[in-house]
Write a protein that holds these residues in place. Structure first.
Motif, PDB file in Angstrom:
ATOM      1  N   ILE A  79       0.905  -0.987   0.032  1.00  0.00           N
ATOM      2  CA  ILE A  79       0.105  -0.060  -0.075  1.00  0.00           C
ATOM      3  C   ILE A  79       0.765   1.327   0.011  1.00  0.00           C
ATOM      4  O   ILE A  79       1.985   1.049   0.833  1.00  0.00           O
ATOM      5  N   VAL A  80       0.763   2.248  -0.891  1.00  0.00           N
ATOM      6  CA  VAL A  80       1.393   3.353  -0.970  1.00  0.00           C
ATOM      7  C   VAL A  80       0.810   4.634  -0.449  1.00  0.00           C
ATOM      8  O   VAL A  80      -0.628   4.693  -0.390  1.00  0.00           O
ATOM      9  N   GLY A  81       1.424   5.166   0.300  1.00  0.00           N
ATOM     10  CA  GLY A  81       1.074   6.559   0.900  1.00  0.00           C
ATOM     11  C   GLY A  81       1.002   7.889  -0.346  1.00  0.00           C
ATOM     12  O   GLY A  81       2.013   7.993  -0.787  1.00  0.00           O
ATOM     13  N   VAL A  82      -0.235   8.411  -0.216  1.00  0.00           N
ATOM     14  CA  VAL A  82      -0.607   9.513  -1.327  1.00  0.00           C
ATOM     15  C   VAL A  82      -0.697  10.830  -0.846  1.00  0.00           C
ATOM     16  O   VAL A  82      -1.673  10.912  -0.122  1.00  0.00           O
ATOM     17  N   GLY A  83      -0.148  11.677  -1.169  1.00  0.00           N
ATOM     18  CA  GLY A  83      -0.268  13.212  -0.560  1.00  0.00           C
ATOM     19  C   GLY A  83      -1.287  13.836  -1.583  1.00  0.00           C
ATOM     20  O   GLY A  83      -2.301  13.305  -2.130  1.00  0.00           O
ATOM     21  N   THR A  84      -1.304  15.153  -1.586  1.00  0.00           N
ATOM     22  CA  THR A  84      -2.253  16.028  -2.242  1.00  0.00           C
ATOM     23  C   THR A  84      -1.519  17.079  -2.929  1.00  0.00           C
ATOM     24  O   THR A  84      -0.814  17.825  -2.545  1.00  0.00           O
ATOM     25  N   GLY A  85      -2.446  17.478  -4.179  1.00  0.00           N
ATOM     26  CA  GLY A  85      -1.707  18.544  -4.986  1.00  0.00           C
ATOM     27  C   GLY A  85      -1.768  18.623  -6.229  1.00  0.00           C
ATOM     28  O   GLY A  85      -1.696  17.195  -6.668  1.00  0.00           O
ATOM     29  N   SER A  86      -1.397  19.486  -7.082  1.00  0.00           N
ATOM     30  CA  SER A  86      -1.432  19.277  -8.390  1.00  0.00           C
ATOM     31  C   SER A  86      -0.273  18.478  -9.024  1.00  0.00           C
ATOM     32  O   SER A  86      -0.346  17.790  -9.946  1.00  0.00           O
ATOM     33  N   THR A  87       1.058  18.403  -8.222  1.00  0.00           N
ATOM     34  CA  THR A  87       2.000  17.491  -8.658  1.00  0.00           C
ATOM     35  C   THR A  87       1.623  16.066  -8.206  1.00  0.00           C
ATOM     36  O   THR A  87       1.873  15.172  -9.166  1.00  0.00           O
ATOM     37  N   VAL A  88       1.151  15.687  -7.154  1.00  0.00           N
ATOM     38  CA  VAL A  88       0.639  14.531  -6.769  1.00  0.00           C
ATOM     39  C   VAL A  88      -0.566  13.896  -7.790  1.00  0.00           C
ATOM     40  O   VAL A  88      -0.711  12.930  -7.939  1.00  0.00           O
ATOM     41  N   ASN A  89      -1.211  15.026  -8.096  1.00  0.00           N
ATOM     42  CA  ASN A  89      -2.372  14.674  -9.189  1.00  0.00           C
ATOM     43  C   ASN A  89      -1.669  13.911 -10.519  1.00  0.00           C
ATOM     44  O   ASN A  89      -2.294  13.093 -11.055  1.00  0.00           O
ATOM     45  N   LYS A  90      -0.680  14.378 -10.682  1.00  0.00           N
ATOM     46  CA  LYS A  90       0.280  13.785 -11.901  1.00  0.00           C
ATOM     47  C   LYS A  90       0.863  12.249 -11.507  1.00  0.00           C
ATOM     48  O   LYS A  90       0.723  11.283 -12.108  1.00  0.00           O
ATOM     49  N   PHE A  91       1.042  12.386 -10.157  1.00  0.00           N
ATOM     50  CA  PHE A  91       1.422  11.129  -9.723  1.00  0.00           C
ATOM     51  C   PHE A  91       0.574  10.088  -9.728  1.00  0.00           C
ATOM     52  O   PHE A  91       0.377   8.634 -10.089  1.00  0.00           O
ATOM     53  N   ILE A  92      -0.728  10.506  -9.199  1.00  0.00           N
ATOM     54  CA  ILE A  92      -1.838   9.687  -9.074  1.00  0.00           C
ATOM     55  C   ILE A  92      -2.291   8.923 -10.736  1.00  0.00           C
ATOM     56  O   ILE A  92      -2.619   7.991 -10.696  1.00  0.00           O
ATOM     57  N   GLU A  93      -2.240   9.878 -11.559  1.00  0.00           N
ATOM     58  CA  GLU A  93      -2.514   9.516 -12.884  1.00  0.00           C
ATOM     59  C   GLU A  93      -1.572   8.538 -13.454  1.00  0.00           C
ATOM     60  O   GLU A  93      -1.754   7.470 -14.154  1.00  0.00           O
ATOM     61  N   ALA A  94      -0.194   8.557 -13.056  1.00  0.00           N
ATOM     62  CA  ALA A  94       0.647   7.541 -13.405  1.00  0.00           C
ATOM     63  C   ALA A  94       0.780   6.223 -12.487  1.00  0.00           C
ATOM     64  O   ALA A  94       0.797   5.157 -13.140  1.00  0.00           O
ATOM     65  N   LEU A  95      -0.035   6.329 -11.395  1.00  0.00           N
ATOM     66  CA  LEU A  95      -0.251   5.321 -10.667  1.00  0.00           C
ATOM     67  C   LEU A  95      -1.188   4.374 -11.124  1.00  0.00           C
ATOM     68  O   LEU A  95      -1.109   3.177 -10.912  1.00  0.00           O
ATOM     69  N   ALA A  96      -1.945   4.885 -11.872  1.00  0.00           N
ATOM     70  CA  ALA A  96      -3.001   4.095 -12.628  1.00  0.00           C
ATOM     71  C   ALA A  96      -2.504   2.900 -13.274  1.00  0.00           C
ATOM     72  O   ALA A  96      -3.111   1.936 -13.411  1.00  0.00           O
TER      73      ALA A  96
END
Ligand code: 5RP
Length: 223
Positions: free
Chosen positions: A23-40
């Motif tokens: 399980i990965v810890g995920v932050g917040t913000g516009s940079t993290v939004n890019k990470f979330i897209e990549a994480l998919a």
């Protein structure tokens, strides 16, 4: 490369720190939004995520990534989040997106904090970015006066004409005019003022790694 492209670059680069099967810890913000897209692209290789905000939770779920309550998970191998400022020791100012309290909680349960940021966030002294502090509303005036004694000007963050209310039902003070030369001592001092929920200096929960987006590519800083 523009700032948005630099954010996408580090968001993608952060995938190398995601541990398969965990399980990965995920932050917040516009940079993290890019990470979330990549994480998919890795969603079938991980168990899911612990999220630091309602906004990130909604994005993760929309992409089919399971979100766990932080109380269900004893320890996370890695926490990936952005920053408003980061210095050469890995100390950060965070909370521009008002998610600092949950961010500090998830950072505290993680072994490694990987900060993802574009190069504009790297500073020698923290404090040029107005410092976010989450407070219990009835303490705002007193805490504002305490910051004034330090040379800081605090203002309640507003949204649509009213004080912004955080995911935890509290308010945010943004403090201008600070020069934070000793982030460890500053965080310890402000954290014990009555009414402070979380101060946006992350020195005790500092980054161990920063993936910095630059025009020459991603630079990896280790602290
Ligand atoms: C949210 C945060 C963010 O990590 C910080 O504001 C940076 O955001 P962005 O990636 O949009 O520049 O602390 O509370």
């Amino acid at each position: 490369m523009n700032q948005d492209e630099l954010k996408a670059l580090v968001g993608q680069a952060a995938l190398q720190y995601v541990v398969p099967g965990q399980i990965v810890g995920v932050g917040t913000g516009s940079t993290v939004n890019k990470f979330i897209e990549a994480l998919a692209s890795m969603k079938n290789q991980i168990k899911g995520a612990v999220s630091s905000s309602e906004a990130s939770t909604a994005r993760l779920k929309a992409l089919g990534i399971p979100v766990f309550d932080s109380n269900e998970v004893a320890e996370l191998a890695v926490y990936i989040d952005g920053a408003d400022e980061i210095n050469g020791q890995g100390h950060m100012v965070k909370g521009g997106g008002a998610a600092l309290t949950r961010e500090k909680i998830v950072a505290a349960q993680s072994k490694v904090f990987v900060c993802i940021a574009d190069e504009s966030k790297l500073v020698s002294v923290l404090g040029a970015f107005p410092l976010p502090v989450e407070v219990i509303p009835m303490s705002s005036a007193r805490i504002t006066a305490q910051f004034a004694n330090m040379g800081g000007q605090a203002h309640v963050r507003m949204k649509d004409g009213n004080p912004l209310v955080t995911d935890n039902g509290q308010h945010i003070l943004d403090v201008n005019g600070l020069h934070i030369h000793d982030p460890v001592a500053f965080e310890a001092e402000v954290s014990q003022w009555p009414g402070v929920v979380t101060v946006g200096v992350f020195a005790h929960q500092k980054a161990q790694v920063c993936l910095l987006g630059t025009s020459e590519g991603v630079k990896t800083l280790k602290f």
